[in-house]
Design a protein around this motif. Structure first.
Motif, short mmCIF file in Angstrom:
data_model
loop_
_atom_site.label_atom_id
_atom_site.label_comp_id
_atom_site.label_asym_id
_atom_site.label_seq_id
_atom_site.Cartn_x
_atom_site.Cartn_y
_atom_site.Cartn_z
N THR A 123 0.19 -11.96 -15.84
CA THR A 123 0.67 -10.73 -16.47
C THR A 123 1.88 -10.15 -15.75
N VAL A 124 2.45 -10.87 -14.79
CA VAL A 124 3.46 -10.27 -13.92
C VAL A 124 4.67 -9.77 -14.69
N HIS A 125 5.05 -10.46 -15.77
CA HIS A 125 6.21 -10.01 -16.56
C HIS A 125 5.94 -8.66 -17.22
N ILE A 126 4.68 -8.43 -17.60
CA ILE A 126 4.31 -7.15 -18.19
C ILE A 126 4.27 -6.07 -17.12
N LEU A 127 3.71 -6.38 -15.96
CA LEU A 127 3.62 -5.41 -14.87
C LEU A 127 5.01 -4.98 -14.40
N ILE A 128 5.92 -5.93 -14.30
CA ILE A 128 7.29 -5.61 -13.89
C ILE A 128 7.96 -4.72 -14.94
N LEU A 148 2.35 2.02 -8.45
CA LEU A 148 1.07 1.36 -8.69
C LEU A 148 1.30 -0.02 -9.30
N PHE A 149 2.22 -0.09 -10.26
CA PHE A 149 2.48 -1.38 -10.91
C PHE A 149 3.29 -2.31 -10.01
N ARG A 150 4.13 -1.75 -9.15
CA ARG A 150 4.82 -2.58 -8.16
C ARG A 150 3.81 -3.19 -7.19
N ALA A 151 2.79 -2.43 -6.85
CA ALA A 151 1.75 -2.95 -5.96
C ALA A 151 0.98 -4.08 -6.64
N MET A 152 0.72 -3.96 -7.94
CA MET A 152 0.05 -5.03 -8.67
C MET A 152 0.91 -6.30 -8.66
N VAL A 153 2.21 -6.13 -8.83
CA VAL A 153 3.12 -7.29 -8.79
C VAL A 153 3.02 -7.97 -7.44
N ALA A 154 3.03 -7.17 -6.37
CA ALA A 154 2.93 -7.73 -5.02
C ALA A 154 1.61 -8.46 -4.83
N LEU A 155 0.54 -7.90 -5.36
CA LEU A 155 -0.79 -8.51 -5.22
C LEU A 155 -0.85 -9.85 -5.96
N SER A 156 -0.16 -9.96 -7.07
CA SER A 156 -0.19 -11.19 -7.86
C SER A 156 0.53 -12.35 -7.17
N LYS A 157 1.51 -12.02 -6.30
CA LYS A 157 2.31 -13.03 -5.59
C LYS A 157 2.99 -14.00 -6.57
N ALA A 158 3.30 -13.50 -7.76
CA ALA A 158 3.90 -14.35 -8.79
C ALA A 158 5.31 -13.86 -9.11
N LYS A 159 6.12 -14.78 -9.60
CA LYS A 159 7.47 -14.45 -10.06
C LYS A 159 7.54 -14.73 -11.55
N PRO A 160 8.11 -13.80 -12.30
CA PRO A 160 8.15 -13.99 -13.77
C PRO A 160 9.15 -15.05 -14.17
N LYS A 161 8.83 -15.76 -15.24
CA LYS A 161 9.75 -16.72 -15.81
C LYS A 161 10.68 -16.00 -16.78
N ALA A 162 11.89 -16.50 -16.90
CA ALA A 162 12.87 -15.87 -17.78
C ALA A 162 12.37 -15.80 -19.22
N GLU A 163 11.71 -16.87 -19.68
CA GLU A 163 11.24 -16.88 -21.06
C GLU A 163 10.12 -15.87 -21.28
N ARG A 181 0.83 -1.21 0.00
CA ARG A 181 0.00 0.00 0.00
C ARG A 181 0.87 1.25 0.00
N ARG A 182 1.99 1.19 0.68
CA ARG A 182 2.88 2.36 0.72
C ARG A 182 3.47 2.65 -0.67
N LEU A 183 3.58 1.64 -1.50
CA LEU A 183 4.09 1.85 -2.85
C LEU A 183 3.17 2.76 -3.67
N ILE A 184 1.89 2.77 -3.33
CA ILE A 184 0.91 3.56 -4.07
C ILE A 184 0.85 5.00 -3.57
N GLU A 185 1.32 5.25 -2.35
CA GLU A 185 1.18 6.57 -1.74
C GLU A 185 1.76 7.71 -2.57
N PRO A 186 2.95 7.55 -3.20
CA PRO A 186 3.45 8.67 -4.02
C PRO A 186 2.48 9.07 -5.12
#
Length: 250
Positions: A136-141, A157-172, A40-45
């Motif tokens: 979509t985590v690779h796109i969000l990152i 905002l997009f960092r917060a979406m990444v956190a919400l997804s709880k996913a890690k992108p694959k290299a490919e 949530r703090r990531l969105i504050e700015p």
């Protein structure tokens, strides 16, 4: 899942009504608790920037960032398909995914528009929504990193979406992202050249493909499309119009 609606509203074109709703957005994010406090703090700015600026200036900045900078496009498939013909089919597949769940888009929106995608997720169960967002985590990152290079408050905002997804992108998946073309939003001649694309169409003439989480993930990873899939069943019951203009406090 009002958290997804808040994120959808913040990712959409700024309006005076949206800015006025920011205190309510903060309360909803904290009350629902899907986003941990650090996220949530990531969105504050961004929230501070929106509440402290002139609406016309914020709207102009938004247009320069997301509408006139192709590498920051808010259309998911722009980043994995580019000008490929697969992009049109991916649009059809995602639209069918919405319709199979009983939801319909506003006719002015494309299915892969991130604010519309987030609002669709707000109407799904929490686990399913997070799983789809993770596709979509690779796109969000990528968007977060490109916005950070521009010192934009939208990066959080997009960092917060990444956190919400709880996913890690694959290299490919990261490797499949369309490279930043380096074109600046004030280079109108270059922008006109790169936005020359085939029209994306939907309807009886478009091919069909299997819908669902696996199909969506395949499209977002720019994988090869199956020869032919199964037409999803027609939705039953009342259909909800998914539109990024709705406020999250509705």
């Amino acid at each position: 899942m009002k958290t997804f609606k808040v994120l959808s509203a913040l990712a959409a074109y700024p309006s005076a009504a949206m800015v006025e709703a920011i205190p309510a957005m903060r309360q909803l994010l904290e009350a629902e608790g899907l986003l941990a406090a650090p996220a949530r703090r990531l969105i504050e700015p961004l929230l501070a920037d929106l509440t402290g600026g002139e609406i016309m200036e914020m709207q102009e900045r938004y247009v320069f960032l997301f509408d006139r900078t192709r590498s920051l496009s808010l259309h998911l498939f722009e980043h994995v398909h580019g000008e490929s013909r697969d992009r049109g089919q991916a649009m059809v597949d995602l639209k069918q995914l919405y319709e199979a769940a009983g939801f319909a888009l506003n006719t002015s929106e494309l299915p892969d528009y991130i604010p519309a995608f987030l609002e669709y997720l707000s109407l799904r169960p929490a686990d399913e929504a997070a799983s789809f967002l993770g596709e979509t985590v690779h796109i969000l990152i990528t968007l977060a990193e490109r916005l950070e290079k521009r010192s934009s408050p939208y990066a959080g905002l997009f960092r917060a979406m990444v956190a919400l997804s709880k996913a890690k992108p694959k290299a490919e998946d990261m490797a499949a992202i369309v490279a930043d073309d380096g074109i600046q939003p004030d280079d109108l001649e270059a922008l006109d050249a790169v936005w020359q694309e085939e029209e994306v169409t939907f309807g009886p003439g478009a091919a069909t493909a299997a819908c669902g989480k696996d199909a969506l993930g395949a499209k977002l990873r720019a994988a090869n499309r199956p020869a032919e899939g199964v037409q999803p069943p027609a939705p039953a019951g009342v259909r909800t119009v998914v539109t990024h203009n709705r406020l999250p406090i509705a």
